[in-house]
Design a protein around this motif. Structure first.
Motif, PDB file in Angstrom:
ATOM      1  N   ARG A  71      26.423  -0.901 -52.066  1.00 52.14           N
ATOM      2  CA  ARG A  71      27.517   0.054 -52.189  1.00 52.14           C
ATOM      3  C   ARG A  71      28.520  -0.408 -53.239  1.00 52.14           C
ATOM      4  NH1 ARG A  71      26.533   3.248 -48.663  1.00 52.14           N
ATOM      5  NH2 ARG A  71      28.417   4.482 -48.535  1.00 52.14           N
TER       6      ARG A  71
ATOM      7  N   LEU B 272      32.649  -0.169 -53.834  1.00 56.32           N
ATOM      8  CA  LEU B 272      33.938   0.137 -53.213  1.00 56.32           C
ATOM      9  C   LEU B 272      34.997   0.111 -54.310  1.00 56.32           C
ATOM     10  CD1 LEU B 272      33.707  -2.317 -50.179  1.00 56.32           C
ATOM     11  CD2 LEU B 272      32.952   0.049 -50.266  1.00 56.32           C
TER      12      LEU B 272
ATOM     13  N   GLU C 181      41.252   0.882 -49.911  1.00 55.61           N
ATOM     14  CA  GLU C 181      39.932   1.380 -50.303  1.00 55.61           C
ATOM     15  C   GLU C 181      40.023   2.895 -50.464  1.00 55.61           C
ATOM     16  OE1 GLU C 181      35.801   1.995 -48.051  1.00 55.61           O
ATOM     17  OE2 GLU C 181      36.487  -0.098 -48.069  1.00 55.61           O
TER      18      GLU C 181
ATOM     19  N   LEU D  87      37.327   4.621 -52.281  1.00 60.26           N
ATOM     20  CA  LEU D  87      35.985   5.159 -52.494  1.00 60.26           C
ATOM     21  C   LEU D  87      34.953   4.177 -51.955  1.00 60.26           C
ATOM     22  CD1 LEU D  87      34.623   7.164 -55.347  1.00 60.26           C
ATOM     23  CD2 LEU D  87      33.445   5.038 -54.888  1.00 60.26           C
ATOM     24  N   ASP D  88      33.936   4.705 -51.312  1.00 63.48           N
ATOM     25  CA  ASP D  88      32.802   3.920 -50.802  1.00 63.48           C
ATOM     26  C   ASP D  88      31.568   4.768 -51.085  1.00 63.48           C
ATOM     27  OD1 ASP D  88      30.743   2.764 -49.303  1.00 63.48           O
ATOM     28  OD2 ASP D  88      32.011   2.391 -47.567  1.00 63.48           O
ATOM     29  N   HIS D  89      30.718   4.304 -51.992  1.00 60.02           N
ATOM     30  CA  HIS D  89      29.567   5.112 -52.426  1.00 60.02           C
ATOM     31  C   HIS D  89      28.312   4.248 -52.482  1.00 60.02           C
ATOM     32  CE1 HIS D  89      27.133   7.766 -54.985  1.00 60.02           C
ATOM     33  NE2 HIS D  89      27.949   8.722 -54.598  1.00 60.02           N
TER      34      HIS D  89
ATOM     35  N   TYR E 290      37.069  -2.992 -58.258  1.00 61.37           N
ATOM     36  CA  TYR E 290      35.829  -2.596 -57.604  1.00 61.37           C
ATOM     37  C   TYR E 290      35.112  -3.808 -57.040  1.00 61.37           C
ATOM     38  CZ  TYR E 290      32.884  -4.182 -61.505  1.00 61.37           C
ATOM     39  OH  TYR E 290      32.239  -4.947 -62.445  1.00 61.37           O
ATOM     40  N   HIS E 291      34.380  -3.589 -55.963  1.00 64.43           N
ATOM     41  CA  HIS E 291      33.457  -4.569 -55.386  1.00 64.43           C
ATOM     42  C   HIS E 291      32.116  -3.872 -55.259  1.00 64.43           C
ATOM     43  CE1 HIS E 291      36.658  -7.105 -53.028  1.00 64.43           C
ATOM     44  NE2 HIS E 291      36.839  -7.134 -54.324  1.00 64.43           N
TER      45      HIS E 291
ATOM     46  N   LYS F 294      32.358  -8.055 -58.870  1.00 67.58           N
ATOM     47  CA  LYS F 294      33.674  -7.446 -58.730  1.00 67.58           C
ATOM     48  C   LYS F 294      34.368  -7.452 -60.067  1.00 67.58           C
ATOM     49  CE  LYS F 294      35.696 -11.708 -56.878  1.00 67.58           C
ATOM     50  NZ  LYS F 294      36.438 -12.275 -55.762  1.00 67.58           N
TER      51      LYS F 294
END
Length: 138
Positions: free
Chosen positions: A84, A86, A94, A96-98, A120-121, A132
């Motif tokens: 994912r 993030l 957070e 966004l989680d995609h 981002y991670h 990241k």
């Protein structure tokens, strides 16, 4: 109601951020309960990633409506499930989680996000953080 002001900054060499809230006259809040909130959790602000070890390429930066996340190295073992991306706003929330595909490019919609920088991670199942860094939304 007095909305006041919020001042913030970031020290790139120390990777540290600060934030100060005042009332409209510039007076600091000196005690708990004077229309302020005490920060009880701290979110990690990631350092800029070392591009030589990146496992994914993110483009375009800045992004407008979509962000393309493409795997760069197929030789590294990568989790097939639970991969994912993030995104975190400037306050460490957070936003966004995609899900990502380990074998091919994934298009991530970002048109709904406010313009600005985002940490981002890229995480993978039990592997934790794989990569990241920072991206920007136009």
């Amino acid at each position: 109601e007095d909305g006041g002001f919020i001042f913030s900054g970031f020290n790139h060499s120390l990777q540290a951020a600060w934030q100060v809230r005042t009332d409209s006259e510039g007076e600091l809040c000196s005690y708990v309960g004077c229309d302020s909130t005490i920060l009880t959790t701290v979110n990690e602000i990631p350092t800029f990633s070392d591009k030589s070890t990146d496992t994914f390429s993110l483009s375009p930066v800045p992004a407008d409506k979509v962000l393309h996340v493409r795997p760069l190295r197929q030789e590294h073992p990568m989790p097939e499930e639970g991969l994912r991306i993030l995104l975190f706003d400037a306050n460490g929330r957070e936003v966004l989680d995609h899900g990502l595909n380990a074998r091919q490019e994934t298009t991530v919609p970002v048109g709904h996000l406010v313009a600005g920088p985002y940490a981002y991670h890229i995480i993978g199942g039990l592997s934790g953080i794989i990569q990241k860094g920072w991206v920007a939304k136009r």
